[in-house]
Design a protein around this motif. Sequence first.
Motif: not given
Lengths: 225, 268
Positions: B92-96
């Motif tokens: 969720e939100r952000e992943v790298i």
Amino acid sequence: MKQLWSLVAVAAIAMSASVVAQEGAKPAAKPGEKQVQPAQDGKKDAKKDKAELKIGDKAPEFSLKDTEGKEHSLSSLSGKIVVLEWFNPDCPFVVKQHEKTSVMADLVKKYGDKVTFLAINSSAPGKQGSGAERNTKAKTDWKIDFPILLDETGEVGKSYQSKNTPTMYIVDAKGNLAYWGAIDDDSGAEKAGKTNYVAKALDELLAGKPVSQSKTKPYGCNVKY
Amino acid sequence: MPTPARDPQPGQAHARVEVLLPKAVVPGDRMDVGVKFTIEKDWHLYWNGQNDSGTPIEIELKMPTGFKAKETLWPAPERLVEPGGILNHIYEREVILVVPVEVAKDAKVGPAEIAVESKWLACKEACVPESGGAKATMKVDAVPADQSAQYVHEAVAKARAALPIELAKDDPRVKIVIEGRRATIQAPGAREIAFMPGPDCTPVETLADRGIAKADKLDFELAESQNPIRISGIVRVTNSEGVRAYYHIDTHAGAHPESGKNRPCPGR
């Protein structure tokens, strides 16, 4: 690769529907541990038999109304091969096999005179793809000439341990589960796969042979219980 | 009653992708490329391990000659259990996603462009297959610069540092015992253990329920007798202070049952 598919698929069966209730019954989720609470019938589920559904088992009986209010039961189809398609008209993977490609239409065209097709929609009321109106529209838009049954309580879906739309099941003429899994080997939402597992299994069943690949990993959206 | 989810308008993606690069690299060196997804609130994308539904993020890098991508490193996902016993591992939100890249000794010095093409399934209640691309440029320096800082992208370095810890053999922090179809994961001092089976792991039974235990020990059954058994994926250990640690495990057993010992899996 096919081997891997079937192995992975086993995990999906194993996660029985009754598990939901237990997860749901736990106290509030911690951060990072998302749990969507199941509907009120969760407690009832917990008491159900935990036995997992397997290929060769008696297919769970159901009696459901279609979009026109007509009742359909599995037992009334005894002696016939039945294909069940877990359905949600707003799931892109269902859209793929009815609108973007002719995968479902081709199956019905080829096997429709020998095999009974039924779609089952287990979307809970108010959830995506639910209701007679939406499904009647999909039936018309996509020229689906088999019934779409509405399983609003999700009981039938859970008895089949269906987690994806579209998951495909084949019930043989004896009423036993003969195939469970994906329609084909392309798990994307755009194009048909090279191998249609349902067609392959139907060819084998109609020739009186055992189904060589009776279990594959279903793909698609989650069922909106 | 909630309003049923509608098909989104075309062109409204629920996630966007970016390429994060260091400022420069030197031929013969290695670097990390970050593929960052920024995900709309309440929506999620999928990890590449075992999930009941959804499809994992797919990425494809286009790089100059002499750049070679190694296996993508996936951050630890979150566990999402939905009605129907449906278990998914999500972001969720952000992943790298971290892609280690080797740069050949004869890589051309000068500007270098790296592009990514990606496909993903974004889900909230509705699921939407989406795709996107991005690119960024960096330099290939003939000689190392004075400041090594330019060889790392800060956010990517942070993402790499947060990746599940690779366990050394006999690491006391996590112990895995496989007996027949039964596996036990032990983590001394843990308040809770969760196991997230990776793409190659032997399927596990009733994972939505049994993949997690409020104890220092997690027992589960494998769905199928299979030889050899492979237990691979991420173990999430929560200690008594509520702090989480993530470990990458990869063990198999069964090939030599007489030895009674697990041994690491050969690389893919």
